[in-house]
Design a protein around this motif. Sequence first.
Motif, short mmCIF file in Angstrom:
data_model
loop_
_atom_site.label_atom_id
_atom_site.label_comp_id
_atom_site.label_asym_id
_atom_site.label_seq_id
_atom_site.Cartn_x
_atom_site.Cartn_y
_atom_site.Cartn_z
N MET A 1 0.81 -1.22 0.00
CA MET A 1 0.00 0.00 0.00
C MET A 1 0.84 1.27 0.00
SD MET A 1 -2.97 -1.18 -0.18
CE MET A 1 -4.12 0.14 0.15
N ASN A 95 -0.22 -1.48 -17.58
CA ASN A 95 -0.54 -2.57 -16.65
C ASN A 95 -1.59 -3.50 -17.26
OD1 ASN A 95 1.21 -1.76 -14.65
ND2 ASN A 95 -0.32 -0.68 -13.45
N ALA A 160 6.49 -4.41 -4.54
CA ALA A 160 6.81 -4.69 -5.93
C ALA A 160 5.92 -3.80 -6.79
CB ALA A 160 6.57 -6.15 -6.26
N ASP A 165 2.85 1.44 -12.85
CA ASP A 165 2.57 2.07 -11.55
C ASP A 165 3.28 3.42 -11.43
OD1 ASP A 165 1.03 -0.08 -10.76
OD2 ASP A 165 2.70 -1.12 -9.80
N LEU B 28 -9.23 6.08 -6.80
CA LEU B 28 -9.72 4.72 -7.03
C LEU B 28 -9.25 4.20 -8.39
CD1 LEU B 28 -11.38 2.68 -5.46
CD2 LEU B 28 -13.42 3.50 -6.62
N ALA B 30 -6.46 5.06 -9.76
CA ALA B 30 -5.04 4.74 -9.57
C ALA B 30 -4.88 3.40 -8.87
CB ALA B 30 -4.36 5.85 -8.77
N LEU B 31 -5.72 3.16 -7.88
CA LEU B 31 -5.64 1.89 -7.14
C LEU B 31 -6.05 0.73 -8.04
CD1 LEU B 31 -7.17 2.79 -3.68
CD2 LEU B 31 -4.81 2.25 -4.21
N ALA B 32 -7.18 0.89 -8.71
CA ALA B 32 -7.67 -0.21 -9.54
C ALA B 32 -6.75 -0.43 -10.74
CB ALA B 32 -9.09 0.10 -10.02
N GLY B 33 -6.14 0.64 -11.21
CA GLY B 33 -5.28 0.52 -12.39
C GLY B 33 -3.91 -0.02 -12.09
N GLY B 34 -3.54 -0.04 -10.83
CA GLY B 34 -2.20 -0.55 -10.59
C GLY B 34 -1.80 -0.76 -9.16
N ALA B 35 -1.97 0.22 -8.33
CA ALA B 35 -1.20 0.25 -7.09
C ALA B 35 -1.36 -0.90 -6.11
CB ALA B 35 -1.43 1.58 -6.38
N PRO B 36 -2.55 -1.30 -5.69
CA PRO B 36 -2.56 -2.12 -4.48
C PRO B 36 -2.42 -3.60 -4.74
CG PRO B 36 -4.78 -1.66 -5.11
CD PRO B 36 -3.90 -1.13 -6.19
N ASP B 37 -1.32 -4.19 -4.42
CA ASP B 37 -1.20 -5.63 -4.40
C ASP B 37 -1.23 -6.03 -2.94
OD1 ASP B 37 -0.97 -5.84 -7.14
OD2 ASP B 37 1.12 -5.27 -7.05
N ALA B 38 -2.43 -6.20 -2.43
CA ALA B 38 -2.64 -6.31 -0.99
C ALA B 38 -1.70 -7.33 -0.33
CB ALA B 38 -4.09 -6.66 -0.71
N GLY B 39 -1.59 -8.48 -0.95
CA GLY B 39 -0.78 -9.52 -0.35
C GLY B 39 0.71 -9.24 -0.43
N LEU B 40 1.07 -8.32 -1.32
CA LEU B 40 2.48 -8.05 -1.54
C LEU B 40 2.91 -6.71 -0.98
CD1 LEU B 40 2.71 -9.42 -5.16
CD2 LEU B 40 3.46 -10.50 -3.06
N GLY B 41 2.04 -6.10 -0.25
CA GLY B 41 2.46 -4.90 0.47
C GLY B 41 2.48 -3.64 -0.35
N GLY B 42 2.13 -3.66 -1.59
CA GLY B 42 2.17 -2.41 -2.35
C GLY B 42 2.11 -2.69 -3.82
N GLY B 43 3.02 -2.10 -4.59
CA GLY B 43 3.10 -2.42 -6.01
C GLY B 43 2.25 -1.58 -6.88
#
Lengths: 200, 43
Positions: A1, A95, A160, A165, B28, B30-43
């Motif tokens: 996040m 992406n 990552a 991004d 939203l 930005a988040l949906a298009g890329g940012a949140p890889d919840a399990g991976l901490g970011g991305g």
Amino acid sequence: MILFAVLLVVVLAAGVFRGREHLQVLANLPMHRLWLVPLAFVLQLPLMGAPSAPASELLWPRIAFVVSYTLLIWVLWVNRRIAGIPWLGMGVLLNGLAVLINGGAMPISPQAVSALGDGVWLTAVHHGLSKDVVLELSDTRLWFLSDIFVVPKPFPWPTAFSIGDVFIVIGVARFAWHTPFSAMGGRSGKRNAWKGQTHV
Amino acid sequence: MEQLRYYVSRFLSAQNVRLSLILGSVLLMALAGGAPDAGLGGG
């Protein structure tokens, strides 16, 4: 996040440093089809909520994920004259391309996952509660668009991210910071932008 | 109570609601298009 945190800081900083008038200008931006954005987000939930499993078992969530990207690209296209949106759109497009061409999820290499401190993973497995599928770089189409950049431990929030991004963060920063007059995409953009109504 | 009502009504002005919707939608996207890889901490 961590990237979300960066985005939030950028938006808040724009509000604080650019002043109230700037926020009023943002509030009156003629943006269209924004109601599709939550719909696109909801379409991603089946994949993002799925536990780790072979990617082949997640056909419908992956299809919904690709549809979600299509909706986002549509919304960004119709709003392309607004400052920052072309960057944001390019990031989502890059992406989305990586997702589409690799079967409906964002590829990440087993090495990148290990560098994030997340153990050893088999390939072709959906990384639970994420958008990612673990794939060897050699098996990844357009690998340079996948989550190849890793900020490993000891960084407090190992992350990552992809080149897309990076475009997205630049796009949000430009959107939040630039006034529509200075970055509305040329003369025609300025003219059209202020003709329109705000449709949310 | 009056003061609270005043602040709530100010916050819920059309301008603020529109600003929240626009900024929320962009974040939203930005988040949906890329940012949140919840399990991976970011991305």
